[in-house]
Design a protein around this motif. Structure first.
Motif, PDB file in Angstrom:
ATOM      1  N   THR A   1       5.439  11.642  -2.273  1.00  0.00           N
ATOM      2  CA  THR A   1       6.124  10.384  -1.961  1.00  0.00           C
ATOM      3  C   THR A   1       6.613  10.375  -0.524  1.00  0.00           C
ATOM      4  N   LEU A   2       5.959   9.566   0.318  1.00  0.00           N
ATOM      5  CA  LEU A   2       6.368   9.380   1.710  1.00  0.00           C
ATOM      6  C   LEU A   2       6.629   7.887   1.908  1.00  0.00           C
ATOM      7  N   ILE A   3       7.891   7.535   2.187  1.00  0.00           N
ATOM      8  CA  ILE A   3       8.281   6.143   2.393  1.00  0.00           C
ATOM      9  C   ILE A   3       8.578   5.949   3.876  1.00  0.00           C
ATOM     10  N   TRP A   4       7.845   5.048   4.507  1.00  0.00           N
ATOM     11  CA  TRP A   4       7.932   4.856   5.961  1.00  0.00           C
ATOM     12  C   TRP A   4       8.692   3.564   6.265  1.00  0.00           C
TER      13      TRP A   4
ATOM     14  N   ALA B   1      -0.450  14.053   4.287  1.00  0.00           N
ATOM     15  CA  ALA B   1      -1.573  14.278   3.378  1.00  0.00           C
ATOM     16  C   ALA B   1      -1.161  13.828   1.984  1.00  0.00           C
ATOM     17  N   ALA B   2      -2.096  13.907   1.048  1.00  0.00           N
ATOM     18  CA  ALA B   2      -1.830  13.411  -0.300  1.00  0.00           C
ATOM     19  C   ALA B   2      -0.724  14.179  -1.004  1.00  0.00           C
ATOM     20  N   GLU B   3      -0.586  15.487  -0.688  1.00  0.00           N
ATOM     21  CA  GLU B   3       0.374  16.303  -1.432  1.00  0.00           C
ATOM     22  C   GLU B   3       1.366  17.043  -0.546  1.00  0.00           C
ATOM     23  N   GLU B   4       1.381  16.740   0.750  1.00  0.00           N
ATOM     24  CA  GLU B   4       2.369  17.367   1.632  1.00  0.00           C
ATOM     25  C   GLU B   4       2.524  16.560   2.910  1.00  0.00           C
ATOM     26  N   VAL B   5       3.662  16.757   3.563  1.00  0.00           N
ATOM     27  CA  VAL B   5       3.957  16.098   4.831  1.00  0.00           C
ATOM     28  C   VAL B   5       4.419  17.157   5.818  1.00  0.00           C
ATOM     29  N   THR B   6       3.890  17.105   7.039  1.00  0.00           N
ATOM     30  CA  THR B   6       4.275  18.056   8.079  1.00  0.00           C
ATOM     31  C   THR B   6       5.203  17.376   9.071  1.00  0.00           C
ATOM     32  N   PHE B   7       6.407  17.955   9.261  1.00  0.00           N
ATOM     33  CA  PHE B   7       7.366  17.408  10.213  1.00  0.00           C
ATOM     34  C   PHE B   7       7.043  17.918  11.615  1.00  0.00           C
TER      35      PHE B   7
ATOM     36  N   VAL C   1       6.753  22.115   6.585  1.00  0.00           N
ATOM     37  CA  VAL C   1       5.775  21.484   5.700  1.00  0.00           C
ATOM     38  C   VAL C   1       6.449  21.259   4.353  1.00  0.00           C
ATOM     39  N   VAL C   2       6.569  20.005   3.955  1.00  0.00           N
ATOM     40  CA  VAL C   2       7.268  19.648   2.718  1.00  0.00           C
ATOM     41  C   VAL C   2       6.239  19.202   1.685  1.00  0.00           C
ATOM     42  N   PRO C   3       6.120  19.922   0.572  1.00  0.00           N
ATOM     43  CA  PRO C   3       5.215  19.461  -0.495  1.00  0.00           C
ATOM     44  C   PRO C   3       5.794  18.212  -1.157  1.00  0.00           C
ATOM     45  N   THR C   4       5.071  17.116  -1.116  1.00  0.00           N
ATOM     46  CA  THR C   4       5.576  15.861  -1.678  1.00  0.00           C
ATOM     47  C   THR C   4       4.429  14.918  -1.988  1.00  0.00           C
TER      48      THR C   4
END
Length: 458
Positions: free
Chosen positions: A263-266, A247-253, A258-261
């Motif tokens: 910046t997600l670099i794939w 999502a725009a402000e978090e990433v779920t592993f 759940v990491v608030p971020t």
């Protein structure tokens, strides 16, 4: 009056394979012997292995963008655009120019070296919220983005917003992902000293990969050495883990975290260019199935190499083994295909491609690196010397070598200035915006276009 038409050689892609092929053709063929055309959106060759150092500001973008027009023997016609379809029967390549004009380019010989694109999966929000690391524009954009997160966190009065802006997630434990995480972590670690309002402990980097090991090609010993370096720097490494949603402000592993971020670099691998699917030819795990001479079976004058071709790896001596998609293979395959085209023009036999892998190098920034040249395992400063020595020697021009060496020395002495260039400052851009994967035609659309063009000329 009879006119003699020179053979038309069309090279698709200006990566390591395509550029090496063009350069060898320019050196070995007489000016009147053949017409050489190159299809590429940009008139430069990108030295991809050093892209993480551009993202971290160690190198300037111009230093790893090697101009194609500097060659003293330069005579190749460049079409500024990308190939979006090939009709093997009609011997026509469909090209979309940088102005979105679609043109048909006929050929007698075609060299397919379109490279690869970032491999993505059907993960909710991935293409909308993740950055890639495949182009010069992406590297420059990511640098601006990371520094802007520090600026915005420093200005924010909201602890939750500050925490999310200071966490960064990199997906992919291969060379690209590991080097990206390592180089950018060094950037933020050095930059935070210039932000007295920010608590350095709030800056967290996460490197995750679904595989059980980091860079398994290096072996257990060097893989562990790389992990120790990254963990000593404070990078959180999670193996056997991937992304469930973004999502725009978090990433779920996938392990539930759940990491608030922001910046997600794939960087979780690559797949062959979508151009390959337009041919309707046999593939091996998405890469075009070719012979050891890098010819497409059943189609005269069609060669494929690099990331988009499954070139048999005869040096391994194992049935079914194919060359890995690395720069050292692509460069040598490019030169070899050029020699085979020249042999064909001169009615001489083609030779199969054979090259034994020279090893691997991974630059972790500073004095940290792991390398395996010719099977010899190195880490620390000796590995760094090998890694940078290899990259420096592989740069094609003296100008590029001078720029890279100067950048390395200046960065080592003076450090970074942490300056944002303002690249697309007010226009958010993510992975889907840089690789134009929706631009390609289907095989049916290619045939329909070629047949329609033929009828229009009657």
């Amino acid at each position: 009056m009879n006119t003699v038409t020179r053979p038309r050689i069309l090279v698709v892609g200006a990566g390591f394979a395509g550029v090496e092929c063009v350069r060898r053709l320019e050196r070995k063929l007489a000016p009147g012997e053949a017409d050489v055309t190159l299809v590429t959106p940009f008139a430069y060759q990108l030295y991809l292995p050093l892209l993480p150092q551009v993202a971290s500001g160690v190198l300037t973008p111009q230093s790893i963008a090697l101009s194609l027009r500097r060659s003293k023997k330069y005579r190749t016609r460049i079409i500024p655009g990308g190939a979006i379809g090939v009709d093997l029967k009609a011997k026509v390549c469909v090209v979309r120019t940088i102005t979105d004009q679609i043109v048909n380019e006929p050929y007698d010989y075609i060299v397919l070296a379109p490279g690869s694109i970032t491999r993505t999966f059907d993960i909710p929000g991935l293409t909308d919220h993740a950055f890639g690391m495949k182009t010069l524009a992406e590297a420059a954009y990511i640098r601006d983005h990371v520094i802007s997160q520090l600026d915005l966190a420093d200005a924010s009065q909201d602890p939750a917003e500050r925490a999310s802006r200071l966490q960064f997630v990199v997906v992919g434990g291969g060379y690209a992902g590991t080097e990206t995480a390592a180089c950018l972590q060094r950037l933020t670690h050095a930059a935070v000293k210039r932000y007295p309002r920010l608590d350095p402990s709030l800056i967290k980097w996460h490197l995750i990969d679904i595989a059980p090991k980091l860079m398994p090609e290096l072996g257990d010993k060097l893989g562990r050495a790389a992990q120790e370096v990254l963990r000593r720097r404070g990078i959180d490494i999670s193996l056997g883990v991937s992304i469930e949603k973004a999502a725009a402000e978090e990433v779920t592993f996938t392990d539930g975290r759940v990491v608030p971020t922001r910046t997600l670099i794939w960087t979780a691998g690559v797949v062959a260019s979508p151009l390959i699917a337009t041919l309707g030819a046999e593939t091996v795990k998405g890469r075009l199935a070719v012979t050891a001479e890098m010819c497409l079976p059943g189609h005269d004058g069609v060669f494929a190499l690099g990331d988009s071709a499954a070139v048999p790896d005869l040096a391994k001596g194992q049935e079914g083994a194919v060359c890995p998609p690395t720069a050292q293979h692509a460069m040598r395959q490019g030169r070899h295909v050029a020699e085979n085209i020249i042999a064909t023009l001169h009615n001489q036999p083609m030779r199969p491609y054979v090259h034994k892998d020279l090893g691997l190098v991974v630059d972790l920034g500073g004095t940290d690196a792991v390398s395996k040249p010719l099977g010899i395992e190195l880490h620390g400063l000796p590995a760094q010397a090998v890694a940078r020595g290899y990259h420096w020697s592989a740069l094609r021009t003296g100008v590029a070598k001078a720029r890279v060496m100067t950048n390395w020395m200046l960065n080592a002495i003076a450090g970074d200035d942490f300056v944002r260039t303002g690249f697309q400052a007010r226009k958010p851009a993510k992975l889907k915006d840089f690789e134009y994967t929706d631009a390609y035609l289907t095989p049916e659309q290619v045939r329909e276009r070629i047949e329609g063009s033929g009828r229009a000329q009657l």
